[in-house]
Design a protein around this motif. Structure first.
Motif, PDB file in Angstrom:
ATOM      1  N   ILE A  85       5.031  -1.718  -4.033  1.00 20.41           N
ATOM      2  CA  ILE A  85       4.329  -2.786  -3.321  1.00 20.41           C
ATOM      3  C   ILE A  85       3.202  -3.276  -4.223  1.00 20.41           C
ATOM      4  O   ILE A  85       2.268  -2.528  -4.529  1.00 20.41           O
ATOM      5  CB  ILE A  85       3.748  -2.304  -1.978  1.00 20.41           C
ATOM      6  CG1 ILE A  85       4.863  -1.822  -1.034  1.00 20.41           C
ATOM      7  CG2 ILE A  85       2.913  -3.405  -1.334  1.00 20.41           C
ATOM      8  CD1 ILE A  85       5.697  -2.924  -0.424  1.00 20.41           C
ATOM      9  N   GLN A  96       0.643  -5.342   5.104  1.00 17.93           N
ATOM     10  CA  GLN A  96       0.723  -4.410   6.231  1.00 17.93           C
ATOM     11  C   GLN A  96       2.036  -4.571   6.990  1.00 17.93           C
ATOM     12  O   GLN A  96       2.648  -3.581   7.420  1.00 17.93           O
ATOM     13  CB  GLN A  96      -0.462  -4.619   7.183  1.00 17.93           C
ATOM     14  CG  GLN A  96      -1.784  -4.115   6.609  1.00 17.93           C
ATOM     15  CD  GLN A  96      -2.951  -4.389   7.534  1.00 17.93           C
ATOM     16  OE1 GLN A  96      -3.367  -3.536   8.307  1.00 17.93           O
ATOM     17  NE2 GLN A  96      -3.497  -5.608   7.448  1.00 17.93           N
ATOM     18  N   LEU A  99       4.693  -2.803   4.996  1.00 23.41           N
ATOM     19  CA  LEU A  99       4.547  -1.351   5.051  1.00 23.41           C
ATOM     20  C   LEU A  99       5.028  -0.784   6.388  1.00 23.41           C
ATOM     21  O   LEU A  99       5.700   0.258   6.432  1.00 23.41           O
ATOM     22  CB  LEU A  99       3.089  -0.957   4.797  1.00 23.41           C
ATOM     23  CG  LEU A  99       2.596  -1.184   3.354  1.00 23.41           C
ATOM     24  CD1 LEU A  99       1.078  -1.098   3.284  1.00 23.41           C
ATOM     25  CD2 LEU A  99       3.234  -0.171   2.400  1.00 23.41           C
ATOM     26  N   HIS A 103       8.362   1.775   6.898  1.00 27.13           N
ATOM     27  CA  HIS A 103       8.419   2.986   7.717  1.00 27.13           C
ATOM     28  C   HIS A 103       9.549   2.900   8.737  1.00 27.13           C
ATOM     29  O   HIS A 103      10.309   3.858   8.930  1.00 27.13           O
ATOM     30  CB  HIS A 103       7.080   3.194   8.423  1.00 27.13           C
ATOM     31  CG  HIS A 103       7.104   4.312   9.428  1.00 27.13           C
ATOM     32  ND1 HIS A 103       6.755   5.600   9.122  1.00 27.13           N
ATOM     33  CD2 HIS A 103       7.456   4.329  10.751  1.00 27.13           C
ATOM     34  CE1 HIS A 103       6.892   6.361  10.193  1.00 27.13           C
ATOM     35  NE2 HIS A 103       7.317   5.609  11.192  1.00 27.13           N
ATOM     36  N   ILE A 110       6.116   5.041  -1.332  1.00 29.31           N
ATOM     37  CA  ILE A 110       5.548   3.761  -1.743  1.00 29.31           C
ATOM     38  C   ILE A 110       4.764   3.954  -3.045  1.00 29.31           C
ATOM     39  O   ILE A 110       4.011   4.924  -3.170  1.00 29.31           O
ATOM     40  CB  ILE A 110       4.586   3.201  -0.661  1.00 29.31           C
ATOM     41  CG1 ILE A 110       5.308   3.031   0.679  1.00 29.31           C
ATOM     42  CG2 ILE A 110       3.949   1.893  -1.133  1.00 29.31           C
ATOM     43  CD1 ILE A 110       6.367   1.954   0.707  1.00 29.31           C
ATOM     44  N   ALA A 112       1.899   2.049  -4.962  1.00 31.28           N
ATOM     45  CA  ALA A 112       0.913   0.986  -4.735  1.00 31.28           C
ATOM     46  C   ALA A 112       0.420   0.435  -6.063  1.00 31.28           C
ATOM     47  O   ALA A 112      -0.159   1.167  -6.869  1.00 31.28           O
ATOM     48  CB  ALA A 112      -0.254   1.534  -3.918  1.00 31.28           C
ATOM     49  N   ILE A 141      -3.199   1.877   3.158  1.00 31.33           N
ATOM     50  CA  ILE A 141      -2.083   2.747   3.565  1.00 31.33           C
ATOM     51  C   ILE A 141      -2.604   4.002   4.246  1.00 31.33           C
ATOM     52  O   ILE A 141      -2.020   4.480   5.234  1.00 31.33           O
ATOM     53  CB  ILE A 141      -1.195   3.086   2.357  1.00 31.33           C
ATOM     54  CG1 ILE A 141      -0.532   1.807   1.826  1.00 31.33           C
ATOM     55  CG2 ILE A 141      -0.129   4.110   2.734  1.00 31.33           C
ATOM     56  CD1 ILE A 141       0.191   1.975   0.499  1.00 31.33           C
ATOM     57  N   THR A 160       2.071   5.018  10.678  1.00 28.28           N
ATOM     58  CA  THR A 160       3.113   5.144   9.655  1.00 28.28           C
ATOM     59  C   THR A 160       3.051   6.535   9.035  1.00 28.28           C
ATOM     60  O   THR A 160       2.093   7.282   9.224  1.00 28.28           O
ATOM     61  CB  THR A 160       2.931   4.080   8.551  1.00 28.28           C
ATOM     62  OG1 THR A 160       1.633   4.252   7.950  1.00 28.28           O
ATOM     63  CG2 THR A 160       3.049   2.674   9.107  1.00 28.28           C
ATOM     64  N   LEU A 162       3.730   7.359   5.310  1.00 26.28           N
ATOM     65  CA  LEU A 162       4.076   6.889   3.976  1.00 26.28           C
ATOM     66  C   LEU A 162       3.517   7.839   2.918  1.00 26.28           C
ATOM     67  O   LEU A 162       2.360   8.249   2.993  1.00 26.28           O
ATOM     68  CB  LEU A 162       3.526   5.478   3.758  1.00 26.28           C
ATOM     69  CG  LEU A 162       4.021   4.430   4.777  1.00 26.28           C
ATOM     70  CD1 LEU A 162       3.267   3.115   4.612  1.00 26.28           C
ATOM     71  CD2 LEU A 162       5.522   4.210   4.642  1.00 26.28           C
ATOM     72  N   THR A 164       2.439   8.041  -0.690  1.00 27.70           N
ATOM     73  CA  THR A 164       2.015   6.955  -1.562  1.00 27.70           C
ATOM     74  C   THR A 164       1.598   7.437  -2.944  1.00 27.70           C
ATOM     75  O   THR A 164       0.837   8.386  -3.077  1.00 27.70           O
ATOM     76  CB  THR A 164       0.836   6.200  -0.918  1.00 27.70           C
ATOM     77  OG1 THR A 164       1.135   5.956   0.446  1.00 27.70           O
ATOM     78  CG2 THR A 164       0.598   4.886  -1.620  1.00 27.70           C
TER      79      THR A 164
END
Length: 322
Positions: A85, A96, A99, A103, A110, A112, A141, A160, A162, A164
């Motif tokens: 992302i 957002q 993201l 999920h 992810i 970033a 996030i 979420t 995630l 990251t």
């Protein structure tokens, strides 16, 4: 219609990272169009050979299919993605939304990124957004994983989950800038780090033993398959912050089979990285099918990827040649 596959269990990449395994990821680019056949063909060769496939998001500011959509297609084929992302093309509302969508689709990994400048790509007249950059994206996030949006408002339909990561460049000329950025990304919730293309392994060694020492987060060294001397020279001209050493360019130029020599160089680099950090991120643009052979040449596989205590062999410096 693609063949249906049963969904993957919760992230094998996350499980391997938390278990301290030596991580292996590989990069694939979404198509420049709607035909995903080449992407799927290349990714299929990586299935069972890497922990996850990293899907680029407009790398070098060149137009390609959405990384989120490409990641969903790979997941449908039973291939675990890491969805990049980047902040260049979307504001915080759009990011957002993507993201939360990731999920919902079962895409939990992810990477970033801030994103490459628009002027570097094929649409230099496009308007860049950069509402966020990588550190603030990581912070956002974190909030989503805590069940609130960027305005600290509760997410009524749930948080979420995630996992990251962030980018790091151990070859950055500013050591203090590298340290500051790395520490900010750690504080913002980065759970793993993927490096830029590495050519200076002494610099990576220093980074691992100073800045990254004690961070307890996996660092994956970026390993790039150079196909020829011409390819290496193109990288030097067109990829910001990367400098392929002249001795590697000369080695490729003098080789009878430059592609085979490039594979040998990449395998040697994987061996070095295995002594220094907790993983490798393999990049072989449009020849991802060669990555399993490179890993075999390096003696690295998922079944032998338990992390061992680094002990750099005496021949490390000779591996790539001078």
């Amino acid at each position: 219609m693609h063949e249906n596959h049963s969904p993957l269990p919760i992230s094998s990449f996350r499980s391997a990272a938390l278990a301290g395994n030596f991580l292996i990821t590989a990069e694939v680019a979404p198509p420049k169009g709607s035909d995903v056949s080449h992407m799927l063909q290349m990714a299929a060769t990586l299935k069972g050979r890497v922990h996850a496939v990293n899907v680029t998001d407009g790398s070098r500011a060149v137009l390609r299919m959405s990384s989120l959509v490409a990641s969903a297609i790979l997941l449908h084929q039973g291939i675990e993605p890491i969805c990049q992302i980047a902040c260049r093309d979307r504001n915080r509302i759009g990011i957002q939304a993507d993201l939360m969508g990731a999920h919902a689709l079962g895409i939990h990994n992810i990477l970033a990124l801030t994103g490459d400048p628009v002027k570097a790509g094929d649409h230099p007249q496009a308007k860049p957004v950069f509402d966020l950059e990588a550190v603030r994206l990581l912070q956002l996030i974190q909030k989503l994983n805590q069940g609130v949006d960027d305005n600290e408002k509760p997410l009524p339909d749930g948080a979420t989950d995630l996992f990251t990561g962030a980018a790091v460049d151990p070859q950055c000329p500013s050591w203090s800038g590298l340290q500051s950025r790395f520490e900010k990304k750690l504080a913002a919730g980065a759970q793993f780090f993927q490096s830029q293309l590495i050519t200076d392994f002494d610099r990576l060694d220093k980074f691992m033993n100073t800045i990254a020492a004690g961070c307890n987060k996996p660092i994956l060294a970026g390993i790039f398959l150079l196909k020829s001397a011409k390819n290496a020279e193109f990288i030097n001209r067109c990829v910001p912050g990367v400098q392929i050493p002249q001795h590697i360019i000369d080695r490729l130029a003098q080789a009878k089979d430059p592609l085979e020599e490039g594979m040998k160089i990449a395998a040697e680099q994987v061996k070095i990285a295995q002594q220094l950090c907790q993983g490798v991120h393999m990049m072989a643009v449009r020849r991802e099918d060669l990555i399993p052979e490179i890993l075999e040449m390096a003696g690295v596989g998922l079944t032998s990827s338990r992390l061992t205590s680094p002990s750099v062999p005496e021949e490390r410096i000779q591996l790539i040649g001078n």
